[in-house]
Scaffold this motif. Sequence first.
Motif, PDB file in Angstrom:
ATOM      1  N   VAL A  65       0.823  -1.162  -0.416  1.00 46.62           N
ATOM      2  CA  VAL A  65       0.093  -0.193   0.255  1.00 46.62           C
ATOM      3  C   VAL A  65       1.210   1.485  -0.090  1.00 46.62           C
ATOM      4  CG1 VAL A  65      -1.394   1.224   1.774  1.00 46.62           C
ATOM      5  CG2 VAL A  65      -1.801  -0.982   0.917  1.00 46.62           C
ATOM      6  N   ASN A  66       1.994   1.758   1.042  1.00 44.63           N
ATOM      7  CA  ASN A  66       2.873   2.577   0.527  1.00 44.63           C
ATOM      8  C   ASN A  66       3.261   2.463  -0.812  1.00 44.63           C
ATOM      9  OD1 ASN A  66       2.384   3.595   3.834  1.00 44.63           O
ATOM     10  ND2 ASN A  66       4.028   2.192   4.180  1.00 44.63           N
ATOM     11  N   GLU A  67       3.703   1.244  -1.403  1.00 49.19           N
ATOM     12  CA  GLU A  67       4.219   1.785  -2.979  1.00 49.19           C
ATOM     13  C   GLU A  67       3.366   2.073  -3.961  1.00 49.19           C
ATOM     14  OE1 GLU A  67       6.567  -1.218  -6.330  1.00 49.19           O
ATOM     15  OE2 GLU A  67       5.574  -2.423  -4.706  1.00 49.19           O
ATOM     16  N   LEU A  68       2.293   1.440  -3.467  1.00 47.49           N
ATOM     17  CA  LEU A  68       1.077   2.111  -4.484  1.00 47.49           C
ATOM     18  C   LEU A  68       1.297   3.584  -4.183  1.00 47.49           C
ATOM     19  CD1 LEU A  68      -1.314  -0.779  -4.485  1.00 47.49           C
ATOM     20  CD2 LEU A  68      -0.544  -0.329  -6.799  1.00 47.49           C
ATOM     21  N   CYS A  69       0.375   3.559  -2.876  1.00 51.19           N
ATOM     22  CA  CYS A  69       0.512   5.358  -2.597  1.00 51.19           C
ATOM     23  C   CYS A  69       1.911   6.153  -2.583  1.00 51.19           C
ATOM     24  CB  CYS A  69      -0.432   5.647  -1.588  1.00 51.19           C
ATOM     25  SG  CYS A  69      -2.681   4.070  -1.644  1.00 51.19           S
ATOM     26  N   ASP A  70       2.793   5.741  -2.731  1.00 50.79           N
ATOM     27  CA  ASP A  70       3.703   6.262  -2.827  1.00 50.79           C
ATOM     28  C   ASP A  70       4.277   7.359  -1.483  1.00 50.79           C
ATOM     29  OD1 ASP A  70       6.481   7.406  -3.679  1.00 50.79           O
ATOM     30  OD2 ASP A  70       5.883   9.071  -4.231  1.00 50.79           O
ATOM     31  N   ARG A  71       4.222   6.652  -0.409  1.00 53.23           N
ATOM     32  CA  ARG A  71       4.231   7.212   1.110  1.00 53.23           C
ATOM     33  C   ARG A  71       4.752   5.806   1.518  1.00 53.23           C
ATOM     34  NH1 ARG A  71       1.204  12.153   1.476  1.00 53.23           N
ATOM     35  NH2 ARG A  71       0.754  12.158  -0.076  1.00 53.23           N
ATOM     36  N   THR A  72       4.954   6.588   3.215  1.00 54.38           N
ATOM     37  CA  THR A  72       6.313   5.608   4.032  1.00 54.38           C
ATOM     38  C   THR A  72       5.343   5.822   6.099  1.00 54.38           C
ATOM     39  OG1 THR A  72       7.380   7.362   4.674  1.00 54.38           O
ATOM     40  CG2 THR A  72       8.125   6.450   2.902  1.00 54.38           C
ATOM     41  N   GLY A  73       5.725   4.619   6.071  1.00 51.24           N
ATOM     42  CA  GLY A  73       4.988   5.073   8.211  1.00 51.24           C
ATOM     43  C   GLY A  73       4.503   3.446   8.075  1.00 51.24           C
ATOM     44  N   ALA A  74       4.645   3.547   9.290  1.00 49.74           N
ATOM     45  CA  ALA A  74       3.762   1.639   9.847  1.00 49.74           C
ATOM     46  C   ALA A  74       2.263   1.964  10.204  1.00 49.74           C
ATOM     47  CB  ALA A  74       4.626   1.312  10.664  1.00 49.74           C
ATOM     48  N   ALA A  75       2.225   0.425   9.477  1.00 50.01           N
ATOM     49  CA  ALA A  75       0.888  -0.281  10.179  1.00 50.01           C
ATOM     50  C   ALA A  75      -0.053   0.677  11.026  1.00 50.01           C
ATOM     51  CB  ALA A  75       0.066  -0.892   9.495  1.00 50.01           C
ATOM     52  N   ASN A  97      -7.653  13.959  -0.308  1.00 46.25           N
ATOM     53  CA  ASN A  97      -6.835  13.152   0.514  1.00 46.25           C
ATOM     54  C   ASN A  97      -6.155  12.196   0.880  1.00 46.25           C
ATOM     55  OD1 ASN A  97      -5.655  13.225   3.234  1.00 46.25           O
ATOM     56  ND2 ASN A  97      -7.088  14.166   4.082  1.00 46.25           N
ATOM     57  N   ALA A  98      -4.597  12.279   0.135  1.00 45.39           N
ATOM     58  CA  ALA A  98      -4.074  11.574  -0.476  1.00 45.39           C
ATOM     59  C   ALA A  98      -3.351  10.492   1.224  1.00 45.39           C
ATOM     60  CB  ALA A  98      -2.575  11.399  -1.308  1.00 45.39           C
ATOM     61  N   VAL A 157      -7.754   9.275 -10.233  1.00 52.17           N
ATOM     62  CA  VAL A 157      -6.985   8.015  -9.407  1.00 52.17           C
ATOM     63  C   VAL A 157      -5.499   8.556  -9.012  1.00 52.17           C
ATOM     64  CG1 VAL A 157      -6.339   5.665 -10.065  1.00 52.17           C
ATOM     65  CG2 VAL A 157      -8.566   6.771 -10.260  1.00 52.17           C
ATOM     66  N   ARG A 158      -4.860   8.576  -9.807  1.00 57.10           N
ATOM     67  CA  ARG A 158      -3.729   8.651  -9.527  1.00 57.10           C
ATOM     68  C   ARG A 158      -2.597  10.112  -8.987  1.00 57.10           C
ATOM     69  NH1 ARG A 158       0.998   7.607 -14.233  1.00 57.10           N
ATOM     70  NH2 ARG A 158       1.566   6.691 -12.671  1.00 57.10           N
ATOM     71  N   SER A 159      -3.715  10.639  -8.666  1.00 60.97           N
ATOM     72  CA  SER A 159      -3.412  11.477  -7.700  1.00 60.97           C
ATOM     73  C   SER A 159      -2.995  10.867  -6.414  1.00 60.97           C
ATOM     74  CB  SER A 159      -4.634  13.243  -7.704  1.00 60.97           C
ATOM     75  OG  SER A 159      -5.642  12.297  -7.480  1.00 60.97           O
ATOM     76  N   LEU A 160      -4.050   9.950  -6.231  1.00 62.86           N
ATOM     77  CA  LEU A 160      -4.326   9.221  -4.819  1.00 62.86           C
ATOM     78  C   LEU A 160      -3.086   8.015  -4.874  1.00 62.86           C
ATOM     79  CD1 LEU A 160      -6.523  11.346  -4.034  1.00 62.86           C
ATOM     80  CD2 LEU A 160      -7.473   9.502  -2.262  1.00 62.86           C
ATOM     81  N   VAL A 161      -3.615   7.065  -5.885  1.00 65.50           N
ATOM     82  CA  VAL A 161      -3.021   6.373  -6.102  1.00 65.50           C
ATOM     83  C   VAL A 161      -1.765   6.011  -6.641  1.00 65.50           C
ATOM     84  CG1 VAL A 161      -3.077   3.163  -5.499  1.00 65.50           C
ATOM     85  CG2 VAL A 161      -4.629   4.738  -5.371  1.00 65.50           C
ATOM     86  N   GLY A 176     -10.148   0.671  -5.931  1.00 69.73           N
ATOM     87  CA  GLY A 176     -11.677   0.491  -5.849  1.00 69.73           C
ATOM     88  C   GLY A 176     -12.707   1.846  -5.611  1.00 69.73           C
ATOM     89  N   PRO A 177     -11.965   2.106  -3.936  1.00 73.60           N
ATOM     90  CA  PRO A 177     -13.143   3.701  -3.574  1.00 73.60           C
ATOM     91  C   PRO A 177     -12.607   4.666  -4.438  1.00 73.60           C
ATOM     92  CG  PRO A 177     -12.569   1.778  -2.305  1.00 73.60           C
ATOM     93  CD  PRO A 177     -11.686   1.341  -3.338  1.00 73.60           C
ATOM     94  N   VAL A 178     -11.733   4.647  -4.708  1.00 69.77           N
ATOM     95  CA  VAL A 178     -10.347   5.985  -5.758  1.00 69.77           C
ATOM     96  C   VAL A 178     -11.634   6.308  -7.284  1.00 69.77           C
ATOM     97  CG1 VAL A 178      -9.318   5.128  -6.436  1.00 69.77           C
ATOM     98  CG2 VAL A 178      -9.006   7.682  -5.865  1.00 69.77           C
ATOM     99  N   LEU A 179     -11.400   4.802  -8.002  1.00 68.13           N
ATOM    100  CA  LEU A 179     -12.124   4.822  -8.761  1.00 68.13           C
ATOM    101  C   LEU A 179     -14.017   5.241  -8.892  1.00 68.13           C
ATOM    102  CD1 LEU A 179     -11.123   1.950 -10.646  1.00 68.13           C
ATOM    103  CD2 LEU A 179     -11.232   4.174 -11.772  1.00 68.13           C
TER     104      LEU A 179
END
Length: 256
Positions: free
Chosen positions: A114-124, A146-147, A201-205, A239-242
């Motif tokens: 999920v971090n990779e898809l959203c270009d984010r970092t952080g622990a769950a 709100n990405a 879509v790509r603005s969030l994912v 799914g949700p972003v679509l």
Amino acid sequence: MDVAALAGSLKALADDLPAPALDTADQYFEAAQAELKEASRESTAEIGLHRLGAARERLDAARTRLGEARTAIGDYLDAIGAGAGSAASAPAPRAGAGPKPAPVDPRAWWTDRVNELCDRTGAAEPQRVPPTRLFNELLKAAADGNAEAYCKRLRDAGPETGVKMPGLAWPLVRTLAAEHLGRTPTGRDAAALRDKCTDKVRSLVPGAEPDHIGAALASACTLGRGDDAGDAARTAALGPVLVAALHRLSKTERKA
């Protein structure tokens, strides 16, 4: 090569057959199948149960063939007088053979993906939330653009709840696509819909490529009969972003 060396090599070959790895894979398939069955109760969309069942059947067939191969090797060794009684002649384990890899942790994989898809970092920060609540939270984050919140909600939910998102999203995607097109959508409409949704879509994912988005739309428009063979995290993230992207598209057209 003498008989003893041949016997040792064949025994090593039999021991290297990846039966335990197939057993582990089947356990993961079984767990995924149980999750999908639960998700299917909340949606009329086809979410890939038949594909997963077919994959388990192929895996079981492969496991059977491996067992037959191991038995055949044992029978051959017995026939040449180099069966179980000649274990002492077996060569030492190959120096390059390392320890077996540890089983994949589904939650750790989900977090990283999920971090990779959203270009984010952080622990769950694991949270158990009902699928419909998670879906609504993701819809709100997507609608707000709100990405960070979108990634965090999906990441924290983990695979147990996250994999249920397509079952909730696809019927809405199909309905919104029908409103936009003025007719029932088909797989052939996926490319045109993709072109209108990709930026949102790509603005969030951002890790979702246009081909991935098109495949997800085709799957939604055809109730799961499309060509979407992507990984579970990517399909859940899309799914949700679509839904939000198509809803925004419909609102824009109504204003026009």
